[in-house]
Design a protein around this motif. Structure first.
Motif, PDB file in Angstrom:
ATOM      1  N   SER A 203       0.844  -1.169  -0.046  1.00 13.18           N
ATOM      2  CA  SER A 203       0.087   0.105   0.117  1.00 13.18           C
ATOM      3  C   SER A 203       0.913   1.257   0.042  1.00 13.18           C
ATOM      4  O   SER A 203       0.589   2.365  -0.471  1.00 13.18           O
ATOM      5  CB  SER A 203      -0.832  -0.023   1.137  1.00 13.18           C
ATOM      6  OG  SER A 203      -0.158   0.010   2.374  1.00 13.18           O
ATOM      7  N   LEU A 204       1.966   0.998   0.676  1.00 11.61           N
ATOM      8  CA  LEU A 204       2.874   2.346   0.404  1.00 11.61           C
ATOM      9  C   LEU A 204       3.222   2.922  -0.920  1.00 11.61           C
ATOM     10  O   LEU A 204       3.499   3.912  -0.952  1.00 11.61           O
ATOM     11  CB  LEU A 204       4.144   1.951   1.456  1.00 11.61           C
ATOM     12  CG  LEU A 204       5.234   3.185   1.506  1.00 11.61           C
ATOM     13  CD1 LEU A 204       4.905   4.440   2.291  1.00 11.61           C
ATOM     14  CD2 LEU A 204       6.615   2.495   2.153  1.00 11.61           C
ATOM     15  N   VAL A 205       3.442   1.985  -1.698  1.00  9.61           N
ATOM     16  CA  VAL A 205       3.942   2.145  -3.160  1.00  9.61           C
ATOM     17  C   VAL A 205       2.935   3.543  -3.799  1.00  9.61           C
ATOM     18  O   VAL A 205       3.446   4.462  -4.450  1.00  9.61           O
ATOM     19  CB  VAL A 205       3.964   0.968  -4.042  1.00  9.61           C
ATOM     20  CG1 VAL A 205       4.194   1.418  -5.458  1.00  9.61           C
ATOM     21  CG2 VAL A 205       4.911   0.156  -3.460  1.00  9.61           C
ATOM     22  N   GLN A 206       1.822   3.144  -3.581  1.00  7.35           N
ATOM     23  CA  GLN A 206       0.829   4.170  -4.165  1.00  7.35           C
ATOM     24  C   GLN A 206       0.694   5.718  -3.430  1.00  7.35           C
ATOM     25  O   GLN A 206       0.193   6.534  -3.987  1.00  7.35           O
ATOM     26  CB  GLN A 206      -0.582   3.673  -3.893  1.00  7.35           C
ATOM     27  CG  GLN A 206      -0.822   2.281  -4.744  1.00  7.35           C
ATOM     28  CD  GLN A 206      -0.241   2.470  -6.064  1.00  7.35           C
ATOM     29  OE1 GLN A 206      -0.767   3.315  -6.842  1.00  7.35           O
ATOM     30  NE2 GLN A 206       0.378   1.290  -6.492  1.00  7.35           N
ATOM     31  N   ASN A 207       1.437   5.822  -2.286  1.00  9.40           N
ATOM     32  CA  ASN A 207       1.489   6.898  -1.699  1.00  9.40           C
ATOM     33  C   ASN A 207       2.988   7.500  -1.421  1.00  9.40           C
ATOM     34  O   ASN A 207       3.385   8.134  -0.489  1.00  9.40           O
ATOM     35  CB  ASN A 207       1.111   6.562  -0.068  1.00  9.40           C
ATOM     36  CG  ASN A 207      -0.324   6.500  -0.266  1.00  9.40           C
ATOM     37  OD1 ASN A 207      -1.148   7.094   0.042  1.00  9.40           O
ATOM     38  ND2 ASN A 207      -0.674   4.917  -0.144  1.00  9.40           N
TER      39      ASN A 207
END
Length: 371
Positions: free
Chosen positions: A137-141
């Motif tokens: 999920s961190l990749v998209q942020n």
């Protein structure tokens, strides 16, 4: 030494949002002497994890690696209680430095990897990997910073994806350039600081302001090969055809014009005879006894079937030819005129009045023949 009531300190713990937490503690040397054994303890609902502090010039540093201790990476719901523990000459003490430490709020991402560039006609495309699995999920942020250094200036670009396009007009011909990239959380739900710079990439621009990249060089090579390929195929196909054509036997018309060639080498006098063959007639024959060779027994044998010359000459005007092109030999056999001409052309003398095997022929007026 007691840590109770510890106030004058600073603690910064950053994690990679995977398995590692790195902490830097700044505290008075009176509280943590260099001879003391000190560590940070991370406690969650499972068990405490111990991170030993190492003395630096002005601080203490520790790194906690949970790769072998947990089965999964950090999540948005994880939290820890961080406490400082110290032991010096048998005296131990501890103090809680942070009640709730949430990894999601203290992220230092791993450096981006595999930075590459692709040169186009009027721009350059840079591409890299985030360092995390795509389903994280961190990749998209994450946000990025691409920094390009060269020709005494720096170009900073701040994309939100793992690729960015830079106009070729930003580059100067024949200059060396370097580019590197780093990432940071978007500070909305995931918070933290910039990552370390990833591995840099270097290149040199070409002859024009559009630069020269490996991709453009390979494109030029492939284009040249594509243009030369038809010419090469044409040459390869023409050479075998040329060799084959040289080896092919071209039929000669010689067998069909043999008589014509022989007529060509005949004297002009014989050519006239050929033209007047149909009208040629022998009115009389003059016998020259002094030129006739002595007959041999073979000649007598051949002449038995020939009528007496006193009664009838060999050839007279009263004896018509069966064919104007046929001549009677002394032996009584018929000879074609064309065969006679062939034998005549083969002789070296070229005479039309003499032959050792036949009677003498000569042109004579009708009046002389009558006499």
């Amino acid at each position: 030494m007691s840590l109770e009531g510890l106030q004058n300190y600073s603690l910064e713990c950053l994690n990679d949002y995977l398995f590692t937490i790195t902490c830097v503690l700044t505290v008075s040397s009176d509280l943590l002497p260099h001879g003391a054994t000190s560590w940070l303890e991370f406690y969650d609902y499972r068990e405490p994890y111990r991170c030993v502090l190492t003395a630096q010039a002005h601080s203490w540093v520790c790194e906690l690696d949970l790769t072998l201790l947990v089965d999964y990476t950090f999540t948005d719901a994880d939290f820890f209680q961080i406490s400082l523990n110290s032991s010096y000459h048998g005296n131990s003490s501890s103090a809680v430095l942070e009640e709730i430490y949430k990894p999601v709020k203290h992220i230092r991402p791993v450096p981006p990897s595999n930075l590459s560039y692709l040169g186009k006609t009027d721009h350059v495309v840079f591409h890299w990997l985030s360092g995390y699995q795509e389903n994280t999920s961190l990749v998209q942020n994450l946000q990025y910073e691409l920094s390009i250094h060269g020709d005494g200036k720096v170009i900073d670009v701040h994309p939100v994806d793992t690729h960015v396009v830079v106009e070729m007009s930003n580059f100067v011909p024949h200059r060396s350039y370097m580019a590197r990239v780093r990432s940071v959380p978007n500070q909305i739900h995931y918070r933290g600081v910039w990552s370390h710079w990833g591995t840099a990439v270097h290149w040199t621009t070409g002859d024009n302001s559009k630069g020269e990249t490996p991709d453009s060089s390979f494109s030029s090579i492939w284009f040249a090969l594509f243009c030369l390929l038809p010419v090469l195929l044409l040459l390869l196909s023409y050479i075998p055809y040329y060799r084959w054509k040289k080896q092919v036997l071209i039929p000669s018309p010689t067998p069909y014009i043999r008589d014509f060639k022989r007529c060509e080498v005949l004297p002009g006098m014989v050519g006239e005879l050929l033209q007047g063959e149909k009208s040629l007639k022998i009115d009389s024959m003059i016998e020259e006894s002094d030129s006739i060779p002595s007959p041999s027994p073979v000649h007598y044998e051949k002449m038995r079937s020939v009528p007496d010359q006193s009664e009838q000459p060999f050839i007279t005007s009263a004896a018509p030819f069966a064919s104007p092109s046929m001549i009677l030999s002394p032996a009584g056999t018929e000879i074609s005129f064309s065969s006679w001409l062939e034998d005549f052309a083969a002789t070296d003398t070229g005479s039309v009045t003499y032959s050792e095997d036949y009677c003498t022929l000569s042109h004579a007026n009708t009046e002389q023949a009558t006499k």
